[in-house]
Scaffold this motif. Structure first.
Motif, PDB file in Angstrom:
ATOM      1  N   HIS A 157      -3.511  14.058   3.720  1.00 21.76           N
ATOM      2  CA  HIS A 157      -4.940  13.747   3.723  1.00 21.76           C
ATOM      3  C   HIS A 157      -5.454  13.702   5.170  1.00 21.76           C
ATOM      4  O   HIS A 157      -4.741  13.217   6.064  1.00 21.76           O
ATOM      5  CB  HIS A 157      -5.200  12.415   3.029  1.00 21.76           C
ATOM      6  CG  HIS A 157      -4.981  12.482   1.536  1.00 21.76           C
ATOM      7  ND1 HIS A 157      -5.491  11.552   0.661  1.00 21.76           N
ATOM      8  CD2 HIS A 157      -4.323  13.371   0.763  1.00 21.76           C
ATOM      9  CE1 HIS A 157      -5.149  11.860  -0.578  1.00 21.76           C
ATOM     10  NE2 HIS A 157      -4.437  12.963  -0.536  1.00 21.76           N
ATOM     11  N   TYR A 192       0.811  -1.210   0.000  1.00 21.02           N
ATOM     12  CA  TYR A 192       0.000   0.000   0.000  1.00 21.02           C
ATOM     13  C   TYR A 192       0.850   1.269   0.000  1.00 21.02           C
ATOM     14  O   TYR A 192       0.420   2.300  -0.520  1.00 21.02           O
ATOM     15  CB  TYR A 192      -0.957  -0.003   1.193  1.00 21.02           C
ATOM     16  CG  TYR A 192      -2.162  -0.883   0.964  1.00 21.02           C
ATOM     17  CD1 TYR A 192      -3.179  -0.479   0.100  1.00 21.02           C
ATOM     18  CD2 TYR A 192      -2.272  -2.125   1.580  1.00 21.02           C
ATOM     19  CE1 TYR A 192      -4.276  -1.285  -0.127  1.00 21.02           C
ATOM     20  CE2 TYR A 192      -3.373  -2.942   1.355  1.00 21.02           C
ATOM     21  CZ  TYR A 192      -4.374  -2.514   0.496  1.00 21.02           C
ATOM     22  OH  TYR A 192      -5.452  -3.319   0.264  1.00 21.02           O
ATOM     23  N   SER A 196       3.028   5.906  -5.668  1.00 23.59           N
ATOM     24  CA  SER A 196       2.892   5.944  -7.127  1.00 23.59           C
ATOM     25  C   SER A 196       1.764   6.864  -7.556  1.00 23.59           C
ATOM     26  O   SER A 196       1.857   7.535  -8.597  1.00 23.59           O
ATOM     27  CB  SER A 196       2.654   4.526  -7.663  1.00 23.59           C
ATOM     28  OG  SER A 196       3.723   3.670  -7.335  1.00 23.59           O
ATOM     29  N   ARG A 197       0.688   6.912  -6.767  1.00 26.05           N
ATOM     30  CA  ARG A 197      -0.488   7.688  -7.181  1.00 26.05           C
ATOM     31  C   ARG A 197      -0.454   9.125  -6.692  1.00 26.05           C
ATOM     32  O   ARG A 197      -0.836  10.039  -7.415  1.00 26.05           O
ATOM     33  CB  ARG A 197      -1.748   6.996  -6.674  1.00 26.05           C
ATOM     34  CG  ARG A 197      -3.025   7.654  -7.126  1.00 26.05           C
ATOM     35  CD  ARG A 197      -4.229   6.812  -6.786  1.00 26.05           C
ATOM     36  NE  ARG A 197      -5.454   7.438  -7.264  1.00 26.05           N
ATOM     37  CZ  ARG A 197      -6.676   6.913  -7.091  1.00 26.05           C
ATOM     38  NH1 ARG A 197      -6.803   5.752  -6.460  1.00 26.05           N
ATOM     39  NH2 ARG A 197      -7.739   7.524  -7.538  1.00 26.05           N
ATOM     40  N   TYR A 198       0.002   9.347  -5.444  1.00 22.36           N
ATOM     41  CA  TYR A 198      -0.088  10.676  -4.841  1.00 22.36           C
ATOM     42  C   TYR A 198       1.274  11.308  -4.539  1.00 22.36           C
ATOM     43  O   TYR A 198       1.321  12.489  -4.181  1.00 22.36           O
ATOM     44  CB  TYR A 198      -0.881  10.614  -3.524  1.00 22.36           C
ATOM     45  CG  TYR A 198      -2.295  10.116  -3.683  1.00 22.36           C
ATOM     46  CD1 TYR A 198      -3.299  10.924  -4.230  1.00 22.36           C
ATOM     47  CD2 TYR A 198      -2.638   8.828  -3.282  1.00 22.36           C
ATOM     48  CE1 TYR A 198      -4.596  10.461  -4.360  1.00 22.36           C
ATOM     49  CE2 TYR A 198      -3.938   8.360  -3.415  1.00 22.36           C
ATOM     50  CZ  TYR A 198      -4.907   9.178  -3.964  1.00 22.36           C
ATOM     51  OH  TYR A 198      -6.189   8.710  -4.091  1.00 22.36           O
ATOM     52  N   TRP A 229      -0.039  12.282  -0.077  1.00 23.87           N
ATOM     53  CA  TRP A 229      -0.987  11.457   0.679  1.00 23.87           C
ATOM     54  C   TRP A 229      -0.815  11.640   2.187  1.00 23.87           C
ATOM     55  O   TRP A 229      -1.735  11.366   2.964  1.00 23.87           O
ATOM     56  CB  TRP A 229      -0.826   9.985   0.314  1.00 23.87           C
ATOM     57  CG  TRP A 229       0.505   9.392   0.671  1.00 23.87           C
ATOM     58  CD1 TRP A 229       1.641   9.423  -0.072  1.00 23.87           C
ATOM     59  CD2 TRP A 229       0.842   8.681   1.870  1.00 23.87           C
ATOM     60  NE1 TRP A 229       2.668   8.784   0.571  1.00 23.87           N
ATOM     61  CE2 TRP A 229       2.203   8.316   1.776  1.00 23.87           C
ATOM     62  CE3 TRP A 229       0.132   8.317   3.011  1.00 23.87           C
ATOM     63  CZ2 TRP A 229       2.856   7.619   2.767  1.00 23.87           C
ATOM     64  CZ3 TRP A 229       0.783   7.607   4.014  1.00 23.87           C
ATOM     65  CH2 TRP A 229       2.130   7.267   3.892  1.00 23.87           C
ATOM     66  N   ILE A 262       1.671   1.772  -3.613  1.00 23.05           N
ATOM     67  CA  ILE A 262       0.504   2.293  -4.341  1.00 23.05           C
ATOM     68  C   ILE A 262       0.297   3.771  -4.028  1.00 23.05           C
ATOM     69  O   ILE A 262       0.037   4.592  -4.925  1.00 23.05           O
ATOM     70  CB  ILE A 262      -0.755   1.478  -3.986  1.00 23.05           C
ATOM     71  CG1 ILE A 262      -0.608   0.037  -4.500  1.00 23.05           C
ATOM     72  CG2 ILE A 262      -2.008   2.128  -4.568  1.00 23.05           C
ATOM     73  CD1 ILE A 262      -1.735  -0.873  -4.058  1.00 23.05           C
ATOM     74  N   SER A 263       0.410   4.134  -2.763  1.00 22.45           N
ATOM     75  CA  SER A 263       0.196   5.529  -2.356  1.00 22.45           C
ATOM     76  C   SER A 263       1.241   6.454  -2.958  1.00 22.45           C
ATOM     77  O   SER A 263       0.918   7.545  -3.457  1.00 22.45           O
ATOM     78  CB  SER A 263       0.223   5.633  -0.826  1.00 22.45           C
ATOM     79  OG  SER A 263      -0.782   4.835  -0.245  1.00 22.45           O
TER      80      SER A 263
END
Length: 242
Positions: free
Chosen positions: A210, A195, A201-203, A207, A198-199
């Motif tokens: 948040h 995770y 790579s995307r944000y 992140w 994933i975090s």
């Protein structure tokens, strides 16, 4: 309510819930004379921590099911069971697997009721178990542990792994090292790496800002800082009491 609140905070454990409930029971006494019975057999000093110890189980299910972050060693074992069954704890437990989540909630509630009724019937006999020597109980418990370990995959290697971690756990107890963090890290290591990738790579690093992430970080910081604050408070209160 104290037990549920402490159970929601990952890693706090039953000890924190019990001591907080005990402190609240003492503080709720109206007079100093009324508090004199605590530590000398006052039933309120048993009922408060006992209730908190039971209610924390429901609270620990919340981060375990909703976020995949176990609140204790027992919840870490439950989480590993989910992963073995191919169920990934997280938001899907509140949508796709909502029936499973409700079944756990109702099972926990009904189990408490059944346990209370059974204990009321056989309480006198259960109390006699405290007089049995540990040397007579430990072999039977070890037998169940190794039988359960072998029947998981029907492999001798599982028995060897159980023996190795049993010896490791013994030395951890011997040197005063806590075991629940080890279990949490062992179970969550792969999940955290996945995770985190994933975090990132995307944000990217955004992140971390948040709101939910900030709240979880603050809760983790509070849980980590609490023992140190408590130790400093005890050290400062020691000379005053003396």
């Amino acid at each position: 309510m104290i037990g549920v609140f402490v159970g929601i905070m990952p890693g706090a454990g039953g000890g924190v819930a019990q001591w907080m409930a005990y402190a609240h029971a003492v503080q709720s006494a109206k007079t100093s004379k009324d508090r004199a019975g605590f530590g000398k057999g006052d039933i309120r000093g048993v009922l408060g921590p006992g209730a908190a110890n039971n209610s924390k189980e429901g609270g620990e299910l919340i981060p375990t099911v909703a976020f995949g972050v176990p609140g204790s060693g027992a919840m870490a074992i439950l989480l590993s069971g989910f992963l073995i069954m191919g169920i990934m704890p997280g938001p899907d437990m509140l949508t796709k697997h909502l029936a499973l989540t409700f079944s756990m909630v109702w099972t926990l509630a009904i189990a408490n009721v059944i346990t209370v009724l059974l204990c009321l019937l056989v309480l006198d006999q259960l109390a006699k178990l405290t007089y049995v020597r540990g040397g007579l109980i430990i072999p039977f418990v070890l037998l169940l542990v190794f039988v359960g370990s072998y029947t998981a995959n029907n492999q001798i290697a599982d028995l060897i792994v159980t023996l190795i971690f049993g010896v490791l756990s013994y030395f951890m107890v011997l040197f005063g090292w806590p075991r629940p963090p080890f279990v949490l890290g062992f179970v969550l290591g792969k999940v955290i790496e996945t995770y985190l990738f994933i975090s990132m790579s995307r944000y990217g690093f955004s992140w971390l800002t948040h709101p939910i992430v900030v709240v979880l970080i603050l809760l983790m910081a509070a849980v980590i800082a609490y023992p140190y604050i408590q130790q400093r408070r005890q050290r400062s209160e020691g000379p005053a009491r003396a």
